[in-house]
Design a protein around this motif. Structure first.
Motif, short mmCIF file in Angstrom:
data_model
loop_
_atom_site.label_atom_id
_atom_site.label_comp_id
_atom_site.label_asym_id
_atom_site.label_seq_id
_atom_site.Cartn_x
_atom_site.Cartn_y
_atom_site.Cartn_z
N SER A 92 -69.77 -47.62 -96.17
CA SER A 92 -68.52 -48.34 -95.95
C SER A 92 -67.36 -47.60 -96.62
O SER A 92 -67.54 -46.58 -97.30
CB SER A 92 -68.62 -49.75 -96.52
OG SER A 92 -68.50 -49.74 -97.94
N THR A 93 -66.17 -48.14 -96.44
CA THR A 93 -64.98 -47.57 -97.07
C THR A 93 -64.61 -48.34 -98.34
O THR A 93 -63.54 -48.12 -98.91
CB THR A 93 -63.79 -47.62 -96.09
OG1 THR A 93 -63.56 -48.98 -95.69
CG2 THR A 93 -64.08 -46.77 -94.86
N LYS A 94 -65.49 -49.22 -98.78
CA LYS A 94 -65.20 -50.07 -99.94
C LYS A 94 -65.93 -49.58 -101.19
O LYS A 94 -67.02 -49.02 -101.11
CB LYS A 94 -65.62 -51.51 -99.66
CG LYS A 94 -64.86 -52.18 -98.53
CD LYS A 94 -65.32 -53.61 -98.36
CE LYS A 94 -64.54 -54.32 -97.26
NZ LYS A 94 -64.98 -55.73 -97.09
N HIS A 95 -65.31 -49.81 -102.34
CA HIS A 95 -66.00 -49.65 -103.61
C HIS A 95 -66.87 -50.88 -103.84
O HIS A 95 -66.43 -52.01 -103.62
CB HIS A 95 -64.99 -49.51 -104.75
CG HIS A 95 -64.38 -48.16 -104.85
ND1 HIS A 95 -63.32 -47.76 -104.05
CD2 HIS A 95 -64.67 -47.10 -105.64
CE1 HIS A 95 -62.98 -46.52 -104.35
NE2 HIS A 95 -63.78 -46.09 -105.30
N LEU A 96 -68.10 -50.65 -104.28
CA LEU A 96 -69.04 -51.74 -104.52
C LEU A 96 -69.38 -51.82 -106.01
O LEU A 96 -69.33 -50.81 -106.72
CB LEU A 96 -70.33 -51.53 -103.72
CG LEU A 96 -70.18 -51.27 -102.23
CD1 LEU A 96 -71.55 -51.01 -101.62
CD2 LEU A 96 -69.50 -52.44 -101.54
N THR A 97 -69.75 -53.00 -106.45
CA THR A 97 -70.27 -53.21 -107.80
C THR A 97 -71.65 -53.83 -107.68
O THR A 97 -71.82 -54.85 -106.99
CB THR A 97 -69.36 -54.13 -108.63
OG1 THR A 97 -68.05 -53.56 -108.71
CG2 THR A 97 -69.92 -54.30 -110.03
N ALA A 98 -72.64 -53.21 -108.32
CA ALA A 98 -74.00 -53.75 -108.33
C ALA A 98 -74.33 -54.25 -109.73
O ALA A 98 -73.94 -53.63 -110.73
CB ALA A 98 -75.00 -52.68 -107.90
#
Length: 232
Positions: A92-98
């Motif tokens: 995706s084009t999004k920053h993710l937080t896990a």
């Protein structure tokens, strides 16, 4: 994810933020810059168990994000920890937080207008590890790849099915757009009634020793794969 009869498990108390989501004993992920929306695995794909007892599975929180997980069992019958390894592929084009979390542990809190007073519980968090000691036992997590940070989060009241108030140790990892991100954690859960060793004040010193001991962390993904051939 893994559950325990000692620490029970939690269910979301709301949808705004990770403390309401209360994601104990599992990996959860967010694409929200404000950290309000979180998802955990619901539909499992391509699940299998190899001869060594390693459980492999996959899930897709969104169409353009996939997560492969390896759940590695304890190495000996008296071990108090297991290992979780995730490969997060972000197209995706999004920053993710896990957030990869250990078991929720009981805590006591009395709220007033100025402070929160906690008793009967010890908390510890560094850049790469977090743990709690309370009446049920010890719950902790170590980041094996050193990405961090580690936190002990206070879950919303009554999210756990056994304890009124709980705290959850977890490792938070950032995933950039287009990145393949590896996440590896060691999850500790030791009941206070365990015969291996009593839970007491020496746990902080011992945990710090475990956190920095040789073989606990890996310099890179190649070293991680060398230790766990199941990742090939």
């Amino acid at each position: 994810m893994a559950y325990s009869s000692t620490f029970a498990f939690s269910i979301p108390g709301g949808t705004l933020g990770i403390d309401q989501f209360a994601p104990d004993s599992t990996l959860s992920i967010s694409d929200d810059p404000d950290g309000e929306r979180w998802l955990a695995r619901r539909v499992v794909l391509n699940a299998s168990i190899d001869n060594g007892g390693v459980i492999r599975s996959e899930w897709h929180p969104w169409e353009d994000v996939s997560i492969r997980t390896w759940l590695v069992p304890p190495s000996t019958p008296d071990s108090t920890f297991h290992t979780r390894i995730h490969k997060i592929t972000n197209h995706s084009t999004k920053h993710l937080t896990a957030a990869d979390a250990s078991f929720a542990n009981e805590t006591e809190a009395v709220r007033n207008a100025n402070s929160i007073k906690k008793s009967g519980t010890q908390h510890y968090a560094s850049e790469t590890a977090a743990f709690t000691v309370s009446n049920p036992g010890v719950s902790g997590v170590i980041d094996l790849l050193g990405d961090g940070p580690a936190e002990v989060r206070s879950a919303d009241v009554n999210t756990n099915i056994v304890f009124t108030r709980t705290v959850i140790p977890m490792i938070l990892t950032q995933v950039k757009p287009g990145e393949d991100k590896w996440n590896a954690t060691r999850i500790d859960g030791k009941p206070s009634g365990s015969s291996t060793k009593p839970v007491n004040d020496t746990w902080l010193t011992e945990w710090e020793g475990q956190e920095h001991s040789a073989g606990t962390k890996f310099s890179d993904v190649a070293a991680l794969k060398a230790e766990f051939p199941c990742l090939a």
